[in-house]
Design a protein around this motif. Structure first.
Motif, PDB file in Angstrom:
ATOM      1  N   GLN A  51       0.831  -1.209   0.000  1.00  0.00           N
ATOM      2  CA  GLN A  51       0.000   0.000   0.000  1.00  0.00           C
ATOM      3  C   GLN A  51       0.871   1.266   0.000  1.00  0.00           C
ATOM      4  O   GLN A  51       0.574   2.229  -0.714  1.00  0.00           O
ATOM      5  CB  GLN A  51      -0.926  -0.007   1.219  1.00  0.00           C
ATOM      6  CG  GLN A  51      -1.898   1.169   1.259  1.00  0.00           C
ATOM      7  CD  GLN A  51      -2.816   1.103   2.468  1.00  0.00           C
ATOM      8  OE1 GLN A  51      -2.704   0.216   3.314  1.00  0.00           O
ATOM      9  NE2 GLN A  51      -3.739   2.045   2.566  1.00  0.00           N
ATOM     10  N   GLU A  52       1.931   1.252   0.786  1.00  0.00           N
ATOM     11  CA  GLU A  52       2.826   2.410   0.832  1.00  0.00           C
ATOM     12  C   GLU A  52       3.530   2.631  -0.500  1.00  0.00           C
ATOM     13  O   GLU A  52       3.756   3.778  -0.917  1.00  0.00           O
ATOM     14  CB  GLU A  52       3.860   2.225   1.956  1.00  0.00           C
ATOM     15  CG  GLU A  52       3.277   2.374   3.344  1.00  0.00           C
ATOM     16  CD  GLU A  52       4.263   1.972   4.432  1.00  0.00           C
ATOM     17  OE1 GLU A  52       4.114   2.448   5.576  1.00  0.00           O
ATOM     18  OE2 GLU A  52       5.187   1.163   4.139  1.00  0.00           O
ATOM     19  N   ARG A  53       3.868   1.554  -1.195  1.00  0.00           N
ATOM     20  CA  ARG A  53       4.500   1.685  -2.507  1.00  0.00           C
ATOM     21  C   ARG A  53       3.551   2.335  -3.511  1.00  0.00           C
ATOM     22  O   ARG A  53       3.942   3.245  -4.257  1.00  0.00           O
ATOM     23  CB  ARG A  53       4.965   0.310  -3.001  1.00  0.00           C
ATOM     24  CG  ARG A  53       6.162  -0.222  -2.235  1.00  0.00           C
ATOM     25  CD  ARG A  53       6.508  -1.654  -2.613  1.00  0.00           C
ATOM     26  NE  ARG A  53       7.735  -2.063  -1.931  1.00  0.00           N
ATOM     27  CZ  ARG A  53       8.267  -3.278  -1.998  1.00  0.00           C
ATOM     28  NH1 ARG A  53       7.683  -4.213  -2.737  1.00  0.00           N
ATOM     29  NH2 ARG A  53       9.374  -3.563  -1.346  1.00  0.00           N
ATOM     30  N   LYS A  58       1.989   7.088  -6.631  1.00  0.00           N
ATOM     31  CA  LYS A  58       0.924   7.996  -7.096  1.00  0.00           C
ATOM     32  C   LYS A  58       1.253   9.448  -6.779  1.00  0.00           C
ATOM     33  O   LYS A  58       1.021  10.347  -7.605  1.00  0.00           O
ATOM     34  CB  LYS A  58      -0.409   7.601  -6.452  1.00  0.00           C
ATOM     35  CG  LYS A  58      -1.016   6.324  -7.013  1.00  0.00           C
ATOM     36  CD  LYS A  58      -2.301   5.962  -6.280  1.00  0.00           C
ATOM     37  CE  LYS A  58      -2.902   4.675  -6.838  1.00  0.00           C
ATOM     38  NZ  LYS A  58      -4.122   4.265  -6.088  1.00  0.00           N
ATOM     39  N   GLN A  59       1.773   9.701  -5.584  1.00  0.00           N
ATOM     40  CA  GLN A  59       2.113  11.068  -5.199  1.00  0.00           C
ATOM     41  C   GLN A  59       3.207  11.634  -6.106  1.00  0.00           C
ATOM     42  O   GLN A  59       3.144  12.790  -6.535  1.00  0.00           O
ATOM     43  CB  GLN A  59       2.564  11.107  -3.738  1.00  0.00           C
ATOM     44  CG  GLN A  59       1.434  10.883  -2.751  1.00  0.00           C
ATOM     45  CD  GLN A  59       1.924  10.794  -1.318  1.00  0.00           C
ATOM     46  OE1 GLN A  59       3.109  10.531  -1.058  1.00  0.00           O
ATOM     47  NE2 GLN A  59       1.024  10.994  -0.367  1.00  0.00           N
ATOM     48  N   TRP A  60       4.212  10.822  -6.396  1.00  0.00           N
ATOM     49  CA  TRP A  60       5.286  11.275  -7.289  1.00  0.00           C
ATOM     50  C   TRP A  60       4.760  11.494  -8.695  1.00  0.00           C
ATOM     51  O   TRP A  60       5.041  12.514  -9.339  1.00  0.00           O
ATOM     52  CB  TRP A  60       6.412  10.241  -7.293  1.00  0.00           C
ATOM     53  CG  TRP A  60       7.394  10.461  -8.408  1.00  0.00           C
ATOM     54  CD1 TRP A  60       8.398  11.375  -8.445  1.00  0.00           C
ATOM     55  CD2 TRP A  60       7.436   9.745  -9.648  1.00  0.00           C
ATOM     56  NE1 TRP A  60       9.076  11.281  -9.638  1.00  0.00           N
ATOM     57  CE2 TRP A  60       8.506  10.301 -10.393  1.00  0.00           C
ATOM     58  CE3 TRP A  60       6.692   8.709 -10.203  1.00  0.00           C
ATOM     59  CZ2 TRP A  60       8.835   9.829 -11.675  1.00  0.00           C
ATOM     60  CZ3 TRP A  60       7.013   8.245 -11.471  1.00  0.00           C
ATOM     61  CH2 TRP A  60       8.072   8.809 -12.188  1.00  0.00           C
ATOM     62  N   HIS A  84       2.482  -0.247 -11.321  1.00  0.00           N
ATOM     63  CA  HIS A  84       1.487  -0.610 -10.295  1.00  0.00           C
ATOM     64  C   HIS A  84       1.187  -2.111 -10.348  1.00  0.00           C
ATOM     65  O   HIS A  84       1.044  -2.766  -9.302  1.00  0.00           O
ATOM     66  CB  HIS A  84       0.200   0.196 -10.509  1.00  0.00           C
ATOM     67  CG  HIS A  84       0.259   1.594  -9.982  1.00  0.00           C
ATOM     68  ND1 HIS A  84       0.344   1.883  -8.627  1.00  0.00           N
ATOM     69  CD2 HIS A  84       0.257   2.790 -10.618  1.00  0.00           C
ATOM     70  CE1 HIS A  84       0.376   3.189  -8.450  1.00  0.00           C
ATOM     71  NE2 HIS A  84       0.331   3.774  -9.651  1.00  0.00           N
ATOM     72  N   ILE A  85       1.095  -2.649 -11.558  1.00  0.00           N
ATOM     73  CA  ILE A  85       0.852  -4.094 -11.705  1.00  0.00           C
ATOM     74  C   ILE A  85       2.025  -4.891 -11.128  1.00  0.00           C
ATOM     75  O   ILE A  85       1.837  -5.896 -10.441  1.00  0.00           O
ATOM     76  CB  ILE A  85       0.626  -4.446 -13.190  1.00  0.00           C
ATOM     77  CG1 ILE A  85      -0.678  -3.838 -13.688  1.00  0.00           C
ATOM     78  CG2 ILE A  85       0.624  -5.961 -13.398  1.00  0.00           C
ATOM     79  CD1 ILE A  85      -0.879  -3.929 -15.186  1.00  0.00           C
ATOM     80  N   ALA A  86       3.246  -4.434 -11.412  1.00  0.00           N
ATOM     81  CA  ALA A  86       4.435  -5.126 -10.907  1.00  0.00           C
ATOM     82  C   ALA A  86       4.506  -5.068  -9.379  1.00  0.00           C
ATOM     83  O   ALA A  86       4.946  -6.024  -8.739  1.00  0.00           O
ATOM     84  CB  ALA A  86       5.695  -4.508 -11.515  1.00  0.00           C
TER      85      ALA A  86
END
Length: 373
Positions: A51-53, A58-60, A84-86
């Motif tokens: 979740q943190e990843r 997303k923020q970046w 995101h998939i990876a």
């Protein structure tokens, strides 16, 4: 985000990761053609949850995508979705590096790493590979041979799960080595008075170091048997000998020997970095077989004269990437050096040369001087 088909994966799955070494990945990434489509280079430390990843990415990306226009922005969004998939497919408990690009030369490359990395995200026309170069240089495995009058054991010591700095300052991590991060490859408890027994051990060491790419060997045990094993080592293994521990090698002292061998290995690594800078200085003062500074180093690499690259970890990011990309393209050795004032005075990077550039004939040199700028 648009999905315009699926890019053909470039070394993209975990099975390929098992077959290809970090060195081969570096060469492949360094030789990628530059295109108009951005390539995303994303690193996550093992401490980040899934979740943190996703949140960090997303923020970046919310800001980074605005650096691109038109088709390049569509390519950015598609490459981002692949990352995101990876992330969803990645193992937890491992650090993660992912390279993703759409457009003319698409690729998706997730890499699971057993070492700490700095969490960071980049988007540009070329991949950011220095973190992988530093991993290749600083996180190693080595072979430990423990011998005495009645037994011989060969261990592989894996430092890939913990950085050298952590090893130095956290005894609780050091205590895990010998329990979790060693693998025994050979054991024999016969008396070894004959040379055949010694040659058998050497054959195992040679095969193991060659197959798994080790560059360091440490021998520990009773002095007599350490010296005897050294005597029979072939030259190519003697060149990889990083040290010896002349101490009693018994079953109950195995963990102690492992700990001592790690300390010896780390000290040798530090000396190698220091010695590389000294070699650079000597070459500058004597035969001139050295180049200093970013541009001179790049010129030497591009003209195939460079032999060993010596790089400060404080070199600016853009210069660092140019140097390591050029060096990795030729599979040149790179020695990363931390906090070395001597290297900093010379611009943070240099290289030892195989030969000097050919000198122009005096007549041609004079003609060049007369030519108008």
């Amino acid at each position: 985000m648009s999905r315009r088909g699926t890019p053909e994966p470039f070394l993209s799955d975990i099975e390929n990761m098992k077959k290809l070494t970090l060195k081969k990945h570096l060469i492949a990434l360094a030789s990628l053609p530059e295109t108009n489509a951005p390539i995303l280079s994303v690193y996550f430390d093992a401490s980040y949850t899934r979740q943190e990843r996703h949140k960090h990415l997303k923020q970046w990306a919310a800001l980074a995508r605005h650096a691109f226009r038109g088709q390049a922005q569509f390519d950015f969004d598609d490459a981002l979705e692949e990352i995101h998939i990876a992330i969803d497919a990645a193992k937890l408990g491992h650090s993660l590096a992912i390279f993703s690009r759409w457009g003319e030369h698409p690729l998706v490359l997730p890499m699971h790493l057993k070492v700490p990395v700095e969490t960071q995200c980049h988007a540009g026309t070329l991949p950011i590979i220095y973190p992988l170069v530093e991993i290749k240089d600083r996180f190693d495995r080595f072979i430990l041979v423990s011998v005495n009058s009645s037994s011989a054991r060969i261990f592989e010591i894996n430092l890939g799960d913990v950085s050298q700095d952590l090893l130095k300052h956290h005894p609780e991590l050091r205590s895990r080595i010998g329990k979790e991060w060693t693998r025994e490859h050979y054991q024999n408890h016969r008396s070894h008075r004959d040379t055949r027994f010694i040659r058998e051990k050497i054959a195992v060491i040679d095969r193991l170091m060659s197959k798994r790419g080790h560059n360091a060997l440490i021998i520990a045990g009773e002095s007599k048997y350490v010296s005897r094993l050294k005597k029979y080592l072939p030259k190519h293994l003697t060149a990889k000998l990083s040290g010896e521990l002349k101490t009693g090698a018994r079953e109950e002292t195995t963990e102690f020997i492992v700990q001592q061998s790690i300390q010896l290995f780390l000290e040798q690594e530090h000396r190698e970095s220091f010695n590389a800078v000294q070699k650079l200085e000597r070459a500058l003062r004597s035969n001139g077989l050295a180049a200093m500074g970013t541009q001179a180093t790049l010129d030497a690499i591009r003209s195939y004269r460079a032999d060993l690259i010596i790089l400060s970890t404080t070199l600016p990011d853009n210069e660092r990437e140019m140097v390591v990309r050029a060096a990795a393209n030729q599979d040149l050795s790179i020695e990363t050096v931390q906090h070395n004032n001597t290297l900093e005075r010379y611009g943070g990077v240099g290289c030892l040369l195989r030969y000097l550039p050919p000198k122009l004939p005096l007549k041609q040199t004079a003609q060049n001087k007369k030519r108008p700028a």
